[in-house]
Scaffold this motif. Structure first.
Motif, PDB file in Angstrom:
ATOM      1  N   ALA A 219       0.824  -1.208   0.000  1.00 50.14           N
ATOM      2  CA  ALA A 219       0.000   0.000   0.000  1.00 50.14           C
ATOM      3  C   ALA A 219       0.864   1.266   0.000  1.00 50.14           C
ATOM      4  CB  ALA A 219      -0.944  -0.005   1.198  1.00 50.14           C
ATOM      5  N   LEU A 220       1.974   1.238   0.756  1.00 50.26           N
ATOM      6  CA  LEU A 220       2.878   2.390   0.767  1.00 50.26           C
ATOM      7  C   LEU A 220       3.506   2.610  -0.608  1.00 50.26           C
ATOM      8  CD1 LEU A 220       4.722   1.927   4.192  1.00 50.26           C
ATOM      9  CD2 LEU A 220       3.077   3.706   3.615  1.00 50.26           C
ATOM     10  N   ASP A 221       3.894   1.508  -1.263  1.00 51.10           N
ATOM     11  CA  ASP A 221       4.462   1.607  -2.610  1.00 51.10           C
ATOM     12  C   ASP A 221       3.441   2.170  -3.604  1.00 51.10           C
ATOM     13  OD1 ASP A 221       7.077   0.970  -2.450  1.00 51.10           O
ATOM     14  OD2 ASP A 221       6.976  -0.915  -3.543  1.00 51.10           O
ATOM     15  N   SER A 222       2.195   1.730  -3.461  1.00 50.99           N
ATOM     16  CA  SER A 222       1.138   2.228  -4.344  1.00 50.99           C
ATOM     17  C   SER A 222       0.931   3.720  -4.155  1.00 50.99           C
ATOM     18  CB  SER A 222      -0.172   1.486  -4.065  1.00 50.99           C
ATOM     19  OG  SER A 222      -0.110   0.156  -4.509  1.00 50.99           O
ATOM     20  N   GLY A 223       0.913   4.154  -2.898  1.00 48.83           N
ATOM     21  CA  GLY A 223       0.651   5.556  -2.604  1.00 48.83           C
ATOM     22  C   GLY A 223       1.803   6.481  -2.928  1.00 48.83           C
ATOM     23  N   MET A 224       3.046   6.009  -2.666  1.00 47.12           N
ATOM     24  CA  MET A 224       4.216   6.868  -2.845  1.00 47.12           C
ATOM     25  C   MET A 224       4.750   6.851  -4.273  1.00 47.12           C
ATOM     26  SD  MET A 224       5.066   8.566  -0.121  1.00 47.12           S
ATOM     27  CE  MET A 224       6.762   8.965  -0.515  1.00 47.12           C
ATOM     28  N   LYS A 225       4.798   5.656  -4.871  1.00 44.65           N
ATOM     29  CA  LYS A 225       5.468   5.501  -6.170  1.00 44.65           C
ATOM     30  C   LYS A 225       4.519   5.125  -7.300  1.00 44.65           C
ATOM     31  CE  LYS A 225       9.396   3.573  -3.584  1.00 44.65           C
ATOM     32  NZ  LYS A 225      10.240   2.367  -3.414  1.00 44.65           N
ATOM     33  N   ASN A 226       3.238   4.910  -6.965  1.00 40.43           N
ATOM     34  CA  ASN A 226       2.277   4.403  -7.945  1.00 40.43           C
ATOM     35  C   ASN A 226       2.755   3.066  -8.523  1.00 40.43           C
ATOM     36  OD1 ASN A 226      -0.253   4.776  -9.115  1.00 40.43           O
ATOM     37  ND2 ASN A 226       0.608   5.558 -11.013  1.00 40.43           N
ATOM     38  N   ASN A 227       3.479   2.315  -7.681  1.00 37.09           N
ATOM     39  CA  ASN A 227       4.009   1.001  -8.052  1.00 37.09           C
ATOM     40  C   ASN A 227       3.158  -0.062  -7.349  1.00 37.09           C
ATOM     41  OD1 ASN A 227       5.408  -1.396  -8.383  1.00 37.09           O
ATOM     42  ND2 ASN A 227       7.414  -0.500  -8.032  1.00 37.09           N
ATOM     43  N   HIS A 228       2.464  -0.868  -8.128  1.00 40.58           N
ATOM     44  CA  HIS A 228       1.505  -1.817  -7.559  1.00 40.58           C
ATOM     45  C   HIS A 228       1.995  -3.268  -7.592  1.00 40.58           C
ATOM     46  CE1 HIS A 228      -1.219   1.597  -7.780  1.00 40.58           C
ATOM     47  NE2 HIS A 228      -0.981   1.687  -9.076  1.00 40.58           N
ATOM     48  N   ASP A 229       3.282  -3.464  -7.850  1.00 36.17           N
ATOM     49  CA  ASP A 229       3.802  -4.825  -8.019  1.00 36.17           C
ATOM     50  C   ASP A 229       3.560  -5.698  -6.786  1.00 36.17           C
ATOM     51  OD1 ASP A 229       4.633  -4.103 -10.496  1.00 36.17           O
ATOM     52  OD2 ASP A 229       6.765  -3.960 -10.008  1.00 36.17           O
ATOM     53  N   ILE A 230       3.812  -5.155  -5.596  1.00 41.15           N
ATOM     54  CA  ILE A 230       3.645  -5.944  -4.375  1.00 41.15           C
ATOM     55  C   ILE A 230       2.180  -6.320  -4.174  1.00 41.15           C
ATOM     56  CG2 ILE A 230       3.848  -5.946  -1.854  1.00 41.15           C
ATOM     57  CD1 ILE A 230       6.269  -4.143  -2.115  1.00 41.15           C
ATOM     58  N   LEU A 231       1.279  -5.346  -4.345  1.00 39.30           N
ATOM     59  CA  LEU A 231      -0.142  -5.624  -4.144  1.00 39.30           C
ATOM     60  C   LEU A 231      -0.700  -6.553  -5.214  1.00 39.30           C
ATOM     61  CD1 LEU A 231      -1.792  -2.307  -2.875  1.00 39.30           C
ATOM     62  CD2 LEU A 231      -1.040  -4.304  -1.579  1.00 39.30           C
ATOM     63  N   LEU A 232      -0.193  -6.460  -6.428  1.00 43.22           N
ATOM     64  CA  LEU A 232      -0.664  -7.371  -7.482  1.00 43.22           C
ATOM     65  C   LEU A 232      -0.212  -8.798  -7.193  1.00 43.22           C
ATOM     66  CD1 LEU A 232      -0.120  -5.226 -10.712  1.00 43.22           C
ATOM     67  CD2 LEU A 232      -2.262  -5.688  -9.489  1.00 43.22           C
TER      68      LEU A 232
END
Length: 237
Positions: free
Chosen positions: A119-132
């Motif tokens: 969630a932090l990666d999604s919010g900060m970097k718009n990187n969704h790899d971990i959540l996907l």
């Protein structure tokens, strides 16, 4: 889109539940064996998470205080009442233990480093790899859980989306306000205390215990407050 990973995670849980529902018509003996297998796997997962702690005394304190709070407000009873209400509303399609499926799936999907870091990666970097990646794992897990615990697993998508979505939306503020050292400690201890709860769920699934895991949930808030307080005290001293 900041919430893309979170939304996909919620969708995969729902899809996994739907597919699992159609696979639930298996012999009772097979269901029991599958349940025990899931339980053992969840026990191992809980142990792995519990060992993430660097201050296990914090985990013990959080579980004790969390249990006191949970029993005082009867969180387990309220959740079961909600499950019974859903059971009536869903009718035949909702056969199964709604509350058990909901609590079991929610704890497995929400508590852990992947939910927070993703969630932090999604919010900060718009990187969704971990959540996907987490979405794929959660979808498959939802499928397996639904075959034995029923449609209640689907409702775990709600707290997953709320929890991860909130972190993603507040990611910039969280990283700005919380020192990296404290954030690492919070993630480790939340994961550890959650791991003990997941361990309890695994034991329940195997039939060894009947722990009211929902009444331990306030321990998550307790561990957050405790880690923050101790971090600030150590800074002063």
């Amino acid at each position: 889109m900041v919430l893309f990973g979170t939304i996909i995670n919620g969708i995969t849980i729902i899809l996994g539940t739907i597919i699992g529902k159609f696979l639930s018509k298996i012999p009772d003996q097979m269901k029991t064996t599958v349940m025990h297998g899931i339980g053992l796997a969840v026990v191992v997962l809980g142990l792995q998470m519990a060992f993430k702690s660097e201050q296990f005394l914090y985990v013990i304190i959080s579980l004790v205080l969390g249990a006191v709070i949970g029993e005082w407000i009867d969180l387990d009873g309220k959740l079961n009442a909600c499950g019974n209400w859903l059971e009536k509303k869903l009718g035949a399609f909702g056969s199964g233990q709604i509350s058990q499926g909901f609590v079991t799936a929610t704890l497995i999907f929400v508590i852990g480093a992947m939910a927070i870091l993703g969630a932090l990666d999604s919010g900060m970097k718009n990187n969704h790899d971990i959540l996907l990646t987490k979405a794929i794992i959660d979808g498959f897990t939802a499928l397996i859980l639904t075959t034995t615990l029923g449609i209640g697993v689907m409702f775990s998508a709600i707290p997953v989306v709320i929890y991860q979505g909130t972190i993603a939306l507040l990611a910039a503020q969280i990283v700005a306000l919380v020192p990296s050292v404290l954030l690492d400690q919070l993630i480790a201890e939340i994961t550890a205390s959650g791991g003990v709860m997941i361990l309890a769920i695994g034991l329940n699934l195997t039939g060894i215990t009947k722990i009211r895991v929902a009444n331990l949930l306030p321990g998550i808030m307790v561990i957050i407050v405790l880690v923050i307080v101790m971090y600030n005290l150590n800074g002063i001293l």
